[in-house]
Design a protein around this motif. Structure first.
Motif, short mmCIF file in Angstrom:
data_model
loop_
_atom_site.label_atom_id
_atom_site.label_comp_id
_atom_site.label_asym_id
_atom_site.label_seq_id
_atom_site.Cartn_x
_atom_site.Cartn_y
_atom_site.Cartn_z
N GLY A 169 0.84 -1.19 0.00
CA GLY A 169 0.00 0.00 0.00
C GLY A 169 0.87 1.23 0.00
N PRO A 170 0.28 2.40 0.00
CA PRO A 170 1.06 3.64 -0.06
C PRO A 170 1.97 3.84 1.14
CG PRO A 170 -1.26 4.10 0.33
CD PRO A 170 -1.15 2.64 0.03
N TRP A 171 1.65 3.21 2.25
CA TRP A 171 2.49 3.35 3.45
C TRP A 171 3.86 2.70 3.24
CZ3 TRP A 171 -1.85 0.33 3.02
CH2 TRP A 171 -1.66 -1.04 3.06
N VAL A 172 3.95 1.70 2.37
CA VAL A 172 5.25 1.05 2.12
C VAL A 172 6.18 2.04 1.44
CG1 VAL A 172 6.43 -0.86 0.97
CG2 VAL A 172 4.19 -1.24 2.01
N ARG A 173 5.72 2.69 0.39
CA ARG A 173 6.54 3.69 -0.30
C ARG A 173 6.84 4.85 0.65
NH1 ARG A 173 9.71 4.51 -4.88
NH2 ARG A 173 10.22 6.70 -4.77
#
Length: 133
Positions: free
Chosen positions: A114-118
């Motif tokens: 999800g965007p939290w990984v990036r």
């Protein structure tokens, strides 16, 4: 947990141990926030929850610098912004690198992406001064 393992929870600072978009609720105009959904409580440095929320702010479009500036105004954030006794910033940088690595590993191996990984990678890159391509 505290009844079964009092030595593991014998601290005045409780940390959630994970970050969930639905777990932070802001109350009132005092800037205080209350965290709910303690799925993985544990003892940690006073700045850990704010550091997790810093990553979430990056995921929401804030720069790592601005997100960390927000965290610096929260209770428990180290006054020097570094998080370690030596004042070199190694504790916060190690935290950022660990979270980025763990979440990237889980994204690759478990499909938990999800965007939290990036955002975690971007925050770690900013803390270390390394550019991610």
């Amino acid at each position: 947990m505290s009844r079964r393992h009092p030595a593991r929870t014998a601290t005045r600072t409780r940390k959630r141990g994970r970050s969930n978009d639905l777990a932070a609720v802001v109350h009132g105009t005092d800037g205080e926030f209350r965290v709910i959904d303690w799925g993985f409580p544990g003892a940690a440095a006073g700045w850990v929850d704010s550091a997790f929320l810093t990553i979430r702010l990056v995921a929401a479009g804030h720069s790592p610098r601005d997100a960390e500036a927000w965290a610096a105004a929260r209770p428990g954030w180290p006054p020097d912004g570094r998080g370690d006794r030596g004042g070199t910033g190694e504790a916060l940088t190690a935290f950022a690198a660990y979270v980025a690595g763990l979440w990237t590993y889980r994204a690759v191996t478990d499909g938990v992406d999800g965007p939290w990984v990036r955002a975690a990678r971007d925050y770690a890159a900013w803390r270390t001064g390394v550019e991610i391509v």
